[in-house]
Design an enzyme around this catalytic site. Structure first.
Site, PDB file in Angstrom:
ATOM      1  N   CYS A   3       0.870  -1.188   0.000  1.00  0.00           N
ATOM      2  CA  CYS A   3       0.000   0.000   0.000  1.00  0.00           C
ATOM      3  C   CYS A   3       0.898   1.226   0.000  1.00  0.00           C
ATOM      4  O   CYS A   3       2.061   1.141  -0.412  1.00  0.00           O
ATOM      5  CB  CYS A   3      -0.977  -0.032   1.176  1.00  0.00           C
ATOM      6  SG  CYS A   3      -0.211  -0.019   2.810  1.00  0.00           S
ATOM      7  N   ASN A   6       2.297   1.418   4.351  1.00  0.00           N
ATOM      8  CA  ASN A   6       2.599   0.124   5.009  1.00  0.00           C
ATOM      9  C   ASN A   6       2.293   0.170   6.515  1.00  0.00           C
ATOM     10  O   ASN A   6       2.969  -0.465   7.321  1.00  0.00           O
ATOM     11  CB  ASN A   6       4.052  -0.307   4.757  1.00  0.00           C
ATOM     12  CG  ASN A   6       4.364  -1.763   5.147  1.00  0.00           C
ATOM     13  OD1 ASN A   6       5.480  -2.086   5.497  1.00  0.00           O
ATOM     14  ND2 ASN A   6       3.395  -2.641   5.097  1.00  0.00           N
ATOM     15  N   CYS A   8      -1.469   0.714   7.379  1.00  0.00           N
ATOM     16  CA  CYS A   8      -2.911   0.431   7.536  1.00  0.00           C
ATOM     17  C   CYS A   8      -3.345  -0.815   6.767  1.00  0.00           C
ATOM     18  O   CYS A   8      -3.686  -1.836   7.357  1.00  0.00           O
ATOM     19  CB  CYS A   8      -3.751   1.618   7.070  1.00  0.00           C
ATOM     20  SG  CYS A   8      -3.486   3.124   8.029  1.00  0.00           S
ATOM     21  N   ARG A   9      -3.358  -0.745   5.425  1.00  0.00           N
ATOM     22  CA  ARG A   9      -3.943  -1.823   4.617  1.00  0.00           C
ATOM     23  C   ARG A   9      -3.020  -3.025   4.440  1.00  0.00           C
ATOM     24  O   ARG A   9      -3.409  -4.160   4.706  1.00  0.00           O
ATOM     25  CB  ARG A   9      -4.349  -1.273   3.233  1.00  0.00           C
ATOM     26  CG  ARG A   9      -5.506  -0.293   3.299  1.00  0.00           C
ATOM     27  CD  ARG A   9      -5.660   0.497   2.011  1.00  0.00           C
ATOM     28  NE  ARG A   9      -4.544   1.428   1.821  1.00  0.00           N
ATOM     29  CZ  ARG A   9      -4.386   2.220   0.783  1.00  0.00           C
ATOM     30  NH1 ARG A   9      -5.267   2.184  -0.199  1.00  0.00           N
ATOM     31  NH2 ARG A   9      -3.360   3.053   0.711  1.00  0.00           N
ATOM     32  N   SER A  10      -1.786  -2.780   3.964  1.00  0.00           N
ATOM     33  CA  SER A  10      -0.945  -3.948   3.643  1.00  0.00           C
ATOM     34  C   SER A  10      -0.516  -4.761   4.879  1.00  0.00           C
ATOM     35  O   SER A  10      -0.381  -5.980   4.763  1.00  0.00           O
ATOM     36  CB  SER A  10       0.257  -3.555   2.775  1.00  0.00           C
ATOM     37  OG  SER A  10       1.081  -2.609   3.407  1.00  0.00           O
ATOM     38  N   ASP A 117      -8.258   3.885   1.200  1.00  0.00           N
ATOM     39  CA  ASP A 117      -7.288   4.232   2.234  1.00  0.00           C
ATOM     40  C   ASP A 117      -8.058   4.657   3.494  1.00  0.00           C
ATOM     41  O   ASP A 117      -8.777   5.655   3.469  1.00  0.00           O
ATOM     42  CB  ASP A 117      -6.439   5.392   1.698  1.00  0.00           C
ATOM     43  CG  ASP A 117      -5.386   5.841   2.689  1.00  0.00           C
ATOM     44  OD1 ASP A 117      -5.420   5.367   3.843  1.00  0.00           O
ATOM     45  OD2 ASP A 117      -4.551   6.662   2.301  1.00  0.00           O
TER      46      ASP A 117
HETATM   47  P1  4NP Z   1      -1.801   2.757   4.112  1.00  0.00           P
HETATM   48  O1  4NP Z   1      -2.482   4.079   4.702  1.00  0.00           O
HETATM   49  O2  4NP Z   1      -1.251   3.131   2.755  1.00  0.00           O
HETATM   50  O3  4NP Z   1      -2.934   1.799   4.025  1.00  0.00           O
HETATM   51  O4  4NP Z   1      -0.724   2.348   5.097  1.00  0.00           O
HETATM   52  C1  4NP Z   1      -1.825   5.298   4.823  1.00  0.00           C
HETATM   53  C2  4NP Z   1      -1.019   5.535   5.893  1.00  0.00           C
HETATM   54  C3  4NP Z   1      -0.397   6.775   6.038  1.00  0.00           C
HETATM   55  C4  4NP Z   1      -0.585   7.747   5.092  1.00  0.00           C
HETATM   56  C5  4NP Z   1      -1.387   7.510   4.001  1.00  0.00           C
HETATM   57  C6  4NP Z   1      -2.008   6.280   3.868  1.00  0.00           C
HETATM   58  N1  4NP Z   1       0.040   9.004   5.255  1.00  0.00           N
HETATM   59  O5  4NP Z   1      -0.242   9.901   4.435  1.00  0.00           O
HETATM   60  O6  4NP Z   1       0.828   9.206   6.185  1.00  0.00           O
END
Ligand code: 4NP
Length: 148
Positions: A3, A6, A8-10, A117
Site C-alpha cells: 500500500c 505500510n 494500515c492496509r498492507s 485508504d
Molecule cells: P496505508 O495508509 O497506505 O494503508 O498504510 C496510509 C497511511 C499513512 C498515510 C497515508 C495512507 N500518510 O499519508 O501518512
C-alpha cells in the site's frame, strides 16, 4: 502486499494471508510505496481490528517497497490503482510487471477497484478494509495452497 504507508492496509493483508496459509511454506510480507512510516508498527486501528479477528500484527514494521522485491516474490498484490502505477514503474521487465496485481481483482476480476485508504477515516473504514482483504485473501490462499 503493498500500500502507500505500510501501516494500515498492507499490514492487515500480510497478517490475514499468513493466518490463512498457516501451515504453508509461503513467504508473505508487506511494504509501502512511500517511506513516511518506515520502522513504525501498524496503525493502532489496524492492530485492533486484526486482534478482534484473532490475528496479531503488532510486531510488524513498516518498510518501503524495493525493486529487489521483484526478485524475492512471485506475486505482488497492491491495494489501489496509485500503488499499482508506482510499483509498475519500478518493474524492470515484462515478467516483473506481470507479478503486480490489484488485490480486489481477485474478487472482482478486471473491475480494478481500490481498497480505500482508511487512514483519515474512523474505525468503520478499518472494519470494511478488513472484510475486503479477508475475502480477497481467501481466494489467494486457495490459489496458493489448494489443499488448505
Ligand atoms: P496505508 O495508509 O497506505 O494503508 O498504510 C496510509 C497511511 C499513512 C498515510 C497515508 C495512507 N500518510 O499519508 O501518512
Amino acid at each position: 502486499m503493498v500500500c502507500l504507508g505500510n501501516i494500515c492496509r498492507s499490514p492487515l493483508a500480510e497478517g490475514i494471508l499468513k493466518y490463512k496459509l498457516n501451515s504453508s511454506q509461503t513467504i508473505v510480507d508487506s511494504a509501502g510505496t512511500a517511506a513516511y512510516h518506515q520502522g513504525e508498527k501498524p496503525d493502532v486501528r489496524s492492530i485492533a481490528i486484526a486482534k478482534k479477528n484473532g490475528i496479531d500484527i503488532s510486531k510488524q514494521q513498516a518498510r518501503k517497497f524495493l525493486v529487489q522485491d521483484f526478485d524475492e516474490f512471485d506475486y505482488i498484490y497492491v491495494m489501489d490503482n496509485l500503488n499499482y502505477k508506482n510499483v509498475l514503474k519500478l518493474a524492470r521487465n515484462e515478467v516483473e510487471k506481470s507479478k503486480v496485481k490489484l488485490i480486489l481483482n481477485e474478487i472482482f476480476p478486471d473491475d480494478n477497484l481500490d481498497v480505500p485508504d482508511p487512514y483519515y477515516g474512523g474505525d468503520f473504514g478499518f472494519k470494511k478494509v478488513y472484510e475486503m482483504l479477508d475475502n480477497a485473501c481467501d481466494i489467494i490462499a486457495k490459489k496458493i495452497n489448494p489443499n488448505e
